[in-house]
Write a protein that holds these residues in place. Structure first.
Motif, mmCIF file in Angstrom:
data_model
loop_
_atom_site.group_PDB
_atom_site.id
_atom_site.type_symbol
_atom_site.label_atom_id
_atom_site.label_comp_id
_atom_site.label_asym_id
_atom_site.label_seq_id
_atom_site.Cartn_x
_atom_site.Cartn_y
_atom_site.Cartn_z
ATOM 1 N N ALA A 170 3.783 -36.257 -5.447
ATOM 2 C CA ALA A 170 5.215 -36.375 -5.160
ATOM 3 C C ALA A 170 5.638 -37.836 -5.116
ATOM 4 O O ALA A 170 6.709 -38.196 -5.604
ATOM 5 C CB ALA A 170 5.542 -35.673 -3.843
ATOM 6 N N ALA A 171 4.805 -38.687 -4.521
ATOM 7 C CA ALA A 171 5.125 -40.108 -4.465
ATOM 8 C C ALA A 171 5.123 -40.730 -5.865
ATOM 9 O O ALA A 171 5.977 -41.567 -6.185
ATOM 10 C CB ALA A 171 4.131 -40.835 -3.561
ATOM 11 N N LEU A 172 4.190 -40.335 -6.709
ATOM 12 C CA LEU A 172 4.140 -40.873 -8.069
ATOM 13 C C LEU A 172 5.293 -40.369 -8.924
ATOM 14 O O LEU A 172 5.709 -41.050 -9.860
ATOM 15 C CB LEU A 172 2.804 -40.515 -8.731
ATOM 16 C CG LEU A 172 1.586 -41.271 -8.221
ATOM 17 C CD1 LEU A 172 0.321 -40.757 -8.892
ATOM 18 C CD2 LEU A 172 1.742 -42.765 -8.451
ATOM 19 N N SER A 173 5.813 -39.200 -8.624
ATOM 20 C CA SER A 173 6.930 -38.673 -9.415
ATOM 21 C C SER A 173 8.222 -39.435 -9.154
ATOM 22 O O SER A 173 9.150 -39.383 -9.958
ATOM 23 C CB SER A 173 7.128 -37.190 -9.135
ATOM 24 O OG SER A 173 7.639 -37.004 -7.825
ATOM 25 N N ILE A 174 8.295 -40.130 -8.043
ATOM 26 C CA ILE A 174 9.492 -40.900 -7.706
ATOM 27 C C ILE A 174 9.528 -42.231 -8.455
ATOM 28 O O ILE A 174 10.603 -42.757 -8.728
ATOM 29 C CB ILE A 174 9.564 -41.125 -6.180
ATOM 30 C CG1 ILE A 174 9.699 -39.785 -5.477
ATOM 31 C CG2 ILE A 174 10.691 -42.044 -5.787
ATOM 32 C CD1 ILE A 174 9.593 -39.874 -3.978
ATOM 33 N N VAL A 175 8.369 -42.762 -8.831
ATOM 34 C CA VAL A 175 8.298 -44.065 -9.500
ATOM 35 C C VAL A 175 8.914 -43.942 -10.893
ATOM 36 O O VAL A 175 8.418 -43.193 -11.733
ATOM 37 C CB VAL A 175 6.833 -44.546 -9.590
ATOM 38 C CG1 VAL A 175 6.748 -45.872 -10.309
ATOM 39 C CG2 VAL A 175 6.220 -44.643 -8.205
ATOM 40 N N PRO A 176 10.003 -44.672 -11.173
ATOM 41 C CA PRO A 176 10.691 -44.500 -12.456
ATOM 42 C C PRO A 176 9.896 -45.004 -13.654
ATOM 43 O O PRO A 176 10.030 -44.479 -14.758
ATOM 44 C CB PRO A 176 11.988 -45.289 -12.285
ATOM 45 C CG PRO A 176 11.807 -46.159 -11.117
ATOM 46 C CD PRO A 176 10.702 -45.583 -10.295
ATOM 47 N N SER A 177 9.042 -45.992 -13.479
ATOM 48 C CA SER A 177 8.294 -46.529 -14.619
ATOM 49 C C SER A 177 7.201 -45.573 -15.092
ATOM 50 O O SER A 177 6.705 -45.704 -16.208
ATOM 51 C CB SER A 177 7.688 -47.884 -14.264
ATOM 52 O OG SER A 177 6.760 -47.736 -13.205
ATOM 53 N N SER B 280 7.627 -42.253 -15.321
ATOM 54 C CA SER B 280 8.212 -41.031 -15.886
ATOM 55 C C SER B 280 8.011 -40.938 -17.392
ATOM 56 O O SER B 280 7.959 -39.853 -17.948
ATOM 57 C CB SER B 280 9.689 -40.938 -15.539
ATOM 58 O OG SER B 280 10.391 -42.014 -16.155
ATOM 59 N N GLY B 281 7.889 -42.047 -18.085
ATOM 60 C CA GLY B 281 7.674 -42.027 -19.533
ATOM 61 C C GLY B 281 6.257 -41.699 -19.934
ATOM 62 O O GLY B 281 5.985 -41.390 -21.092
ATOM 63 N N LEU B 282 5.323 -41.757 -19.005
ATOM 64 C CA LEU B 282 3.920 -41.485 -19.328
ATOM 65 C C LEU B 282 3.614 -39.995 -19.430
ATOM 66 O O LEU B 282 2.694 -39.600 -20.131
ATOM 67 C CB LEU B 282 2.998 -42.107 -18.277
ATOM 68 C CG LEU B 282 2.952 -43.629 -18.243
ATOM 69 C CD1 LEU B 282 2.072 -44.095 -17.094
ATOM 70 C CD2 LEU B 282 2.455 -44.189 -19.554
ATOM 71 N N ALA B 283 4.371 -39.181 -18.733
ATOM 72 C CA ALA B 283 4.112 -37.741 -18.721
ATOM 73 C C ALA B 283 4.728 -37.102 -19.962
ATOM 74 O O ALA B 283 5.923 -37.238 -20.198
ATOM 75 C CB ALA B 283 4.681 -37.113 -17.464
ATOM 76 N N PRO B 284 3.926 -36.401 -20.745
ATOM 77 C CA PRO B 284 4.483 -35.735 -21.926
ATOM 78 C C PRO B 284 5.306 -34.514 -21.535
ATOM 79 O O PRO B 284 5.030 -33.863 -20.535
ATOM 80 C CB PRO B 284 3.240 -35.330 -22.726
ATOM 81 C CG PRO B 284 2.163 -35.220 -21.713
ATOM 82 C CD PRO B 284 2.482 -36.226 -20.636
ATOM 83 N N HIS B 285 6.309 -34.209 -22.320
ATOM 84 C CA HIS B 285 7.116 -33.019 -22.077
ATOM 85 C C HIS B 285 6.316 -31.795 -22.496
ATOM 86 O O HIS B 285 5.764 -31.752 -23.604
ATOM 87 C CB HIS B 285 8.433 -33.093 -22.857
ATOM 88 C CG HIS B 285 9.389 -32.029 -22.462
ATOM 89 N ND1 HIS B 285 9.373 -30.782 -23.028
ATOM 90 C CD2 HIS B 285 10.372 -32.022 -21.531
ATOM 91 C CE1 HIS B 285 10.319 -30.047 -22.484
ATOM 92 N NE2 HIS B 285 10.946 -30.789 -21.563
ATOM 93 N N PRO B 286 6.207 -30.777 -21.652
ATOM 94 C CA PRO B 286 5.376 -29.614 -21.975
ATOM 95 C C PRO B 286 5.801 -28.889 -23.248
ATOM 96 O O PRO B 286 4.962 -28.357 -23.966
ATOM 97 C CB PRO B 286 5.544 -28.700 -20.759
ATOM 98 C CG PRO B 286 6.005 -29.575 -19.669
ATOM 99 C CD PRO B 286 6.753 -30.693 -20.303
#
Length: 90
Positions: free
Chosen positions: A41-48, A50-56
């Protein structure tokens, strides 16, 4: 830094966390899964990040293999705990 290096470093940190954190949390009413959800949850808040996670929807094979790995690991963990005694003191 290269994305592969960051992913491998993240997995290494996760392995260290799973080995070290249960010993630290033994006296507290927290468990390792609760701490991992908090870290996620804490890592999901970091805006930088968000681009690393691929869209499912764009990477269906990756999602399929990841979910298979999660199911296998979960079943292995459940299988290892099968012969533990159940009770309030444990």
């Amino acid at each position: 830094m290269e994305t592969y290096v960051l992913v491998v470093a993240g997995f290494g940190a996760l392995v260290l966390l799973t080995a070290w954190l249960p010993m630290v949390l033994r006296a507290l009413p927290l468990s390792l899964p609760i701490c991992c959800v908090g870290v996620g949850a804490a890592l999901s808040i970091v805006p930088s990040l968000s681009g690393l996670a691929p869209h499912p929807g764009e990477h269906l094979k990756l999602v399929e293999h990841a979910t298979e790995a999660v199911v296998v690991i979960s079943l292995m963990g459940a299988g290892l705990k099968i012969d533990r005694l159940i009770g309030w003191k444990r």
